[in-house]
Enzyme design. Structure first.
Site, PDB file in Angstrom:
ATOM      1  N   TRP A 180       7.097  94.708  -1.830  1.00 21.69           N
ATOM      2  CA  TRP A 180       7.625  93.650  -0.877  1.00 21.69           C
ATOM      3  C   TRP A 180       6.921  92.208  -2.303  1.00 21.69           C
ATOM      4  O   TRP A 180       7.483  91.097  -2.503  1.00 21.69           O
ATOM      5  CB  TRP A 180       6.558  93.595  -0.047  1.00 21.69           C
ATOM      6  CG  TRP A 180       4.768  93.200  -0.258  1.00 21.69           C
ATOM      7  CD1 TRP A 180       4.082  94.359  -0.265  1.00 21.69           C
ATOM      8  CD2 TRP A 180       4.614  92.615  -0.667  1.00 21.69           C
ATOM      9  NE1 TRP A 180       3.124  94.312  -0.429  1.00 21.69           N
ATOM     10  CE2 TRP A 180       3.058  92.393  -0.031  1.00 21.69           C
ATOM     11  CE3 TRP A 180       4.230  90.752  -0.028  1.00 21.69           C
ATOM     12  CZ2 TRP A 180       1.729  91.686  -0.386  1.00 21.69           C
ATOM     13  CZ3 TRP A 180       3.765  89.733   0.071  1.00 21.69           C
ATOM     14  CH2 TRP A 180       1.861  90.833  -0.085  1.00 21.69           C
ATOM     15  N   HIS A 202      -6.791  94.748   7.406  1.00 22.01           N
ATOM     16  CA  HIS A 202      -6.600  94.000   8.988  1.00 22.01           C
ATOM     17  C   HIS A 202      -6.434  95.006   9.034  1.00 22.01           C
ATOM     18  O   HIS A 202      -5.570  95.277  10.889  1.00 22.01           O
ATOM     19  CB  HIS A 202      -4.352  94.723   8.160  1.00 22.01           C
ATOM     20  CG  HIS A 202      -3.633  94.086   7.427  1.00 22.01           C
ATOM     21  ND1 HIS A 202      -4.100  92.277   7.252  1.00 22.01           N
ATOM     22  CD2 HIS A 202      -3.087  93.661   5.517  1.00 22.01           C
ATOM     23  CE1 HIS A 202      -3.578  91.361   6.192  1.00 22.01           C
ATOM     24  NE2 HIS A 202      -3.062  91.851   5.846  1.00 22.01           N
ATOM     25  N   ASP A 218      -1.685  97.160   2.768  1.00 26.04           N
ATOM     26  CA  ASP A 218      -2.010  96.268   1.910  1.00 26.04           C
ATOM     27  C   ASP A 218      -3.605  94.665   1.976  1.00 26.04           C
ATOM     28  O   ASP A 218      -3.909  94.768   2.943  1.00 26.04           O
ATOM     29  CB  ASP A 218      -0.684  95.058   2.099  1.00 26.04           C
ATOM     30  CG  ASP A 218      -0.246  95.104   3.569  1.00 26.04           C
ATOM     31  OD1 ASP A 218      -0.921  95.747   4.665  1.00 26.04           O
ATOM     32  OD2 ASP A 218      -0.822  93.532   3.595  1.00 26.04           O
ATOM     33  N   GLU A 219      -3.725  94.088   1.257  1.00 26.13           N
ATOM     34  CA  GLU A 219      -4.084  92.724   1.034  1.00 26.13           C
ATOM     35  C   GLU A 219      -5.997  93.149   1.495  1.00 26.13           C
ATOM     36  O   GLU A 219      -6.164  92.281   2.759  1.00 26.13           O
ATOM     37  CB  GLU A 219      -3.276  91.860   2.131  1.00 26.13           C
ATOM     38  CG  GLU A 219      -2.461  90.976   1.446  1.00 26.13           C
ATOM     39  CD  GLU A 219      -1.484  90.288   2.622  1.00 26.13           C
ATOM     40  OE1 GLU A 219      -0.543  89.700   1.904  1.00 26.13           O
ATOM     41  OE2 GLU A 219      -1.971  90.631   3.693  1.00 26.13           O
ATOM     42  N   GLU A 269       3.639  85.777  12.791  1.00 25.34           N
ATOM     43  CA  GLU A 269       3.276  84.436  12.844  1.00 25.34           C
ATOM     44  C   GLU A 269       3.316  83.170  13.135  1.00 25.34           C
ATOM     45  O   GLU A 269       3.105  82.589  13.916  1.00 25.34           O
ATOM     46  CB  GLU A 269       2.054  83.790  11.399  1.00 25.34           C
ATOM     47  CG  GLU A 269       1.320  85.186  10.840  1.00 25.34           C
ATOM     48  CD  GLU A 269       2.179  86.264   9.865  1.00 25.34           C
ATOM     49  OE1 GLU A 269       2.978  86.337  10.357  1.00 25.34           O
ATOM     50  OE2 GLU A 269       1.002  86.838   9.168  1.00 25.34           O
ATOM     51  N   ASP A 328      -2.492  95.083  13.452  1.00 20.05           N
ATOM     52  CA  ASP A 328      -3.009  94.144  12.220  1.00 20.05           C
ATOM     53  C   ASP A 328      -4.599  93.457  12.655  1.00 20.05           C
ATOM     54  O   ASP A 328      -4.985  93.952  14.069  1.00 20.05           O
ATOM     55  CB  ASP A 328      -2.413  93.114  12.205  1.00 20.05           C
ATOM     56  CG  ASP A 328      -2.265  92.494  10.889  1.00 20.05           C
ATOM     57  OD1 ASP A 328      -3.810  91.656  10.207  1.00 20.05           O
ATOM     58  OD2 ASP A 328      -0.994  92.850  10.113  1.00 20.05           O
ATOM     59  N   TYR A 369      11.929  88.493   3.667  1.00 20.02           N
ATOM     60  CA  TYR A 369      10.819  88.513   4.170  1.00 20.02           C
ATOM     61  C   TYR A 369      11.819  86.958   5.659  1.00 20.02           C
ATOM     62  O   TYR A 369      11.707  85.878   5.139  1.00 20.02           O
ATOM     63  CB  TYR A 369       9.707  87.291   3.851  1.00 20.02           C
ATOM     64  CG  TYR A 369       8.855  88.456   3.738  1.00 20.02           C
ATOM     65  CD1 TYR A 369       9.049  89.904   2.981  1.00 20.02           C
ATOM     66  CD2 TYR A 369       6.953  88.824   3.530  1.00 20.02           C
ATOM     67  CE1 TYR A 369       8.089  90.821   2.975  1.00 20.02           C
ATOM     68  CE2 TYR A 369       6.862  89.373   3.777  1.00 20.02           C
ATOM     69  CZ  TYR A 369       7.078  91.078   2.723  1.00 20.02           C
ATOM     70  OH  TYR A 369       6.450  91.536   2.586  1.00 20.02           O
ATOM     71  N   PHE A 370      11.696  87.694   6.213  1.00 19.96           N
ATOM     72  CA  PHE A 370      13.339  86.717   7.414  1.00 19.96           C
ATOM     73  C   PHE A 370      12.289  85.832   8.253  1.00 19.96           C
ATOM     74  O   PHE A 370      12.722  85.263   8.651  1.00 19.96           O
ATOM     75  CB  PHE A 370      14.157  87.192   8.600  1.00 19.96           C
ATOM     76  CG  PHE A 370      15.294  88.322   6.934  1.00 19.96           C
ATOM     77  CD1 PHE A 370      15.309  87.737   6.065  1.00 19.96           C
ATOM     78  CD2 PHE A 370      16.153  88.911   7.987  1.00 19.96           C
ATOM     79  CE1 PHE A 370      16.203  88.405   5.581  1.00 19.96           C
ATOM     80  CE2 PHE A 370      16.420  89.069   7.328  1.00 19.96           C
ATOM     81  CZ  PHE A 370      17.591  89.516   6.184  1.00 19.96           C
ATOM     82  N   ASP A 371      10.824  85.888   8.068  1.00 20.38           N
ATOM     83  CA  ASP A 371      10.575  84.873   8.719  1.00 20.38           C
ATOM     84  C   ASP A 371      10.075  83.539   7.708  1.00 20.38           C
ATOM     85  O   ASP A 371      10.032  82.403   8.185  1.00 20.38           O
ATOM     86  CB  ASP A 371       9.151  85.231   9.091  1.00 20.38           C
ATOM     87  CG  ASP A 371       8.054  86.218   8.310  1.00 20.38           C
ATOM     88  OD1 ASP A 371       8.853  86.935   7.187  1.00 20.38           O
ATOM     89  OD2 ASP A 371       7.129  85.158   7.091  1.00 20.38           O
TER      90      ASP A 371
END
Length: 765
Positions: free
Chosen positions: A414, A288, A347-348, A482, A200, A441-443
């Site tokens: 997602w 990314h 993505d993104e 993050e 990333d 999303y477990f973060d």
């Protein structure tokens, strides 16, 4: 006769070493995920040093070895494996009628029979035995003496073939030993797909021999914005301390980073395979990719790395060198990973840079494409053709659908706010994995994505036909790192949510029951403790975020789980076991900040704080407004956080009858202000609540009643205020950062029920 008596006595002793007559009650058994069919019978089986396993084919050996290794570590002796039945009491038998990954387990006081048709089935039978054994089987050099399992008959098969967990190595890195530990957790709970997010913007984490700068330089960084945030949080919460093992002195600087060599990747793959887990690599492209572009700048449209408004500048899709570079990397990846899938992210992507790039615009024209989304799809299809030539299938996030998806492409859905991506893929017959941001999303904070929410989520949409449902391969949870700077924090984010996901992935929809699951979890916590997992337990209940009172108030606290003790402080300090122990309801007559914590053994809950505020009634206004609606102002890309949202001088408004995002779903950097009046039908204490993704603030007049600020997943916050009967000014501010979005507002009148804020209680000028 004397010798015969001695022999009989010795035989009886040997038999008693192998069997025990204790019958176990259903309440003493906790298996997660819940088996398809289970019957408890009389008695139990006792393991000893003389226990032997019989295997008759290669598929059975990994499972047998796993059980033997468990006992050698915990009990100090292995379970020997025999290729003749002889005096073996654990018998593996092949049964081709059992579905893949399924197993039949029959335990009696004298024998254990495990039947399956493949290696995975035998292995999962052993994992069930592992959970039937005392939790101390997870502990090295255990003092446990009674290694018994209940007599039981189980027939079990999984619901989904893809039962996944993802770890992000780019933002914060994890060691190979930590990866192996995590794979053991997955094995215990029958998860079978390990998704490694290896590249990333913040770091490149896998050796690529053709492009050595990717790890020589791209794997290392000076302090990032995520590091800064973690270091700030670590001042009050040690779980955010960045793992020191990943700091190194490089080129005269202290730098964070690390990467896996190709040999280490092979070691991880082998370790996972022994546990019936497939390892899926993710190499992000064409976005990314900053950690690569930093060191190979010719890949970008401008020949330098950079950032757009939200995301990094992607690789240029008008340059042939981009296609060569990505295929060179993937050529090494496909040689390393035996998995069927290669994840390319997708993505993104900041398509704005392509709009300005003459080479990208020429590619759109030359290939008769409509727009930049189709340009990305053109790239995806080219990469997919390359992967197909290597015997692999392309996998990507749901953005890969936007410009068109080939028949063989597989999608990870997602974005809860983009259900059409899931529907389009289903309509076209594409396989997909369900991994929604709001549930898996477990973060995310536990209060945003609580345990029950994960368990209750049904991954197959109601509107899917049986044929479309077949294309849902399974589910996966993600641990974006993050704000996960060390392995203990990763455990805290993953557990116990990990178990809720495991049960949904394995157990049929009809067999799931949350109350039953919670009862089994009470026993599973002991196993998590034996594994030294720093799991999350919910905070103290019975406490609002802000409690208003007029004279005095009594607060009654409750522990959320069994065997928990509550401690509290009122002096502004963070409570611990040295603080005051809660034994009876607390009474307050002055404004106080109450901090609470609960312990289950040495495992602590998150601190729950509340402002206990003595108030006077806010005076009502002598007005007669127009009821049934509020005024709403909307702005885009004007603010970055809700605390900064302010009305412009010449604001224009719409009238809305309910507070939500209607008509503005999925917009990034969206700001809103709702203003008008609220009617208090009687004098008293009113409770308001906002649930929002991201931040929201609710004011009555100038008084902030609900502070739900910050950029975060959907969280509900509440607050109380003392109001005179009549109309009061109300303002709700809202901000959404990245395009997800959720907003609702409710209230509760004195002695009333919680209800949505709408109807005749709202008004405008």
């Amino acid at each position: 006769m004397k010798y015969s008596a001695i022999i009989l006595l010795l035989l009886s002793v040997c038999i008693s070493c192998q069997t025990t007559s204790k019958t176990v009650a259903a309440t003493e058994i906790s298996i997660v995920p819940k088996p398809s069919d289970m019957v408890i019978t009389e008695g139990s089986y006792l393991f000893s040093k003389r226990t032997k396993i019989f295997v008759d084919n290669e598929n059975q050996k990994p499972a047998a070895k796993y059980l033997s290794d468990l006992f050698e570590k915990a009990a100090g002796y292995p379970i020997f494996i025999s290729e003749t039945k002889g005096n073996a009491t654990i018998i593996f038998t092949e049964d081709k009628s059992i579905k893949p990954e399924g197993y039949h387990l029959e335990i009696s006081p004298k024998k254990i029979n495990i039947k399956a048709s493949d290696a995975a089935g035998y292995f999962y039978g052993i994992q069930t035995i592992r959970q039937l054994l005392p939790p101390s089987i997870e502990t090295a050099n255990s003092i446990e003496k009674n290694w018994s399992v209940p007599s039981i008959v189980i027939n079990d098969t999984p619901r989904f073939s893809w039962r996944g967990m993802q770890m992000d190595f780019s933002r914060h890195f994890f060691s190979i030993d930590e990866v192996k530990t995590f794979l053991n957790y997955m094995a215990l709970y029958k998860l079978n797909t390990y998704h490694m997010h290896l590249t990333d913007d913040q770091g490149w984490r896998i050796e690529i021999k053709k492009y050595p700068l990717l790890t020589e330089k791209g794997a290392w960084r000076v302090e990032s914005s995520h590091d800064i945030t973690c270091n700030e949080l670590a001042k009050t919460d040690p779980s955010f301390i960045i793992d020191e093992q990943h700091y190194h002195n490089r080129e005269g600087q202290r730098m964070y980073g690390g990467f896996f060599t190709q040999e280490q990747i092979k070691e991880i793959i082998t370790y996972a395979a022994e546990r019936q887990i497939e390892v899926i690599p993710e190499i992000d492209m064409p976005g990314h990719l900053k950690s690569a572009i930093d060191n190979y700048p010719y890949l970008s449209c401008t020949n330098e790395a950079g950032w757009g408004e939200l995301f990094s500048s992607p690789a240029c899709l008008g340059k042939e060198t981009t296609y060569e570079f990505t295929k060179d990397i993937l050529a090494e990846i496909v040689d390393l990973f035996p998995s069927k899938y290669v994840h390319i992210g997708g993505d993104e992507v900041n398509i704005e840079s392509w709009k300005k790039c003459p080479l990208c615009q020429k590619a759109i024209k030359d290939h008769h494409l409509k727009n930049e989304h189709e340009l990305q799809s053109f790239f995806n299809r080219d990469i997919e053709t390359f992967l197909n030539s290597k015997g692999k299938r392309l996998l990507g996030w749901d953005e890969i659908v936007e410009g068109g998806l080939s028949k063989d492409g597989t999608m990870m859905w997602w974005r809860n706010w983009a259900p059409t991506m899931r529907d389009i893929a289903a309509k076209h017959g594409n396989d997909m994995i369900i991994t929604p941001c709001f549930e898996y999303y477990f973060d995310a904070k536990h209060e945003a994505t609580p345990f029950e929410k994960i368990y209750q989520y049904e991954p197959i949409p109601e509107n899917f036909t049986k044929e479309q449902a077949k294309h849902i391969l399974g589910i996966q949870a993600n641990l974006w790192s993050e704000m996960i700077p060390n392995f203990k924090r990763l455990q805290f984010q993953a557990f116990p949510r990990f178990l809720a996901l495991a049960e949904t992935s394995w157990t049929s929809k009809e067999d799931k029951n949350y109350d039953d699951f919670q009862k089994r979890m009470n026993l599973q916590y002991k196993r998590l403790e034996a594994l030294n997992i720093q799991y999350h337990i919910p905070p103290v209940t019975g406490l609002k975020d802000k409690v208003a009172f007029l004279d005095k108030v009594t607060i009654e606290l409750n522990a959320p789980l069994e065997d928990m003790v509550i401690y509290y402080s009122t002096d502004g300090t963070t409570p611990s076991k040295t603080s005051k122990k809660y034994t009876a309801p607390l009474e307050f007559s002055q404004t106080t900040t109450l901090n609470t914590i609960a312990y289950r053994g040495n495992v602590a809950s998150e601190t729950k704080a509340a402002l206990i505020e003595k108030q006077n009634y806010l005076e009502s206004l002598n007005i007669t407004p127009k009821t049934g609606a509020l005024q709403r102002w909307t702005g885009v890309k004007q603010f970055k956080i809700v605390d900064s949202v302010a009305l412009p001088k010449n604001a224009t408004y719409q009238f809305v009858t309910v507070i939500n995002l209607a008509g503005n779903e999925g917009i990034e950097q969206l700001s809103m202000v709702f203003k008008g009046y609220f009617y208090a039908e009687a004098e008293g204490l009113y409770e308001f609540a906002t649930k929002s993704d991201d931040g929201s603030l609710l004011f009555i007049g100038d008084k902030m009643v609900v502070d739900n600020g910050g950029n975060h997943s959907a969280i509900e916050k509440n607050g109380m205020v003392a109001l005179q009967k009549g109309w009061h000014p109300i303002t709700i501010k809202y901000h959404e950062a990245t395009g997800g979005g959720e907003l609702s507002v409710s209230f509760k009148a004195p002695n009333g029920e919680k209800q949505v804020l709408k109807g005749n209680v709202i008004a405008h000028d």
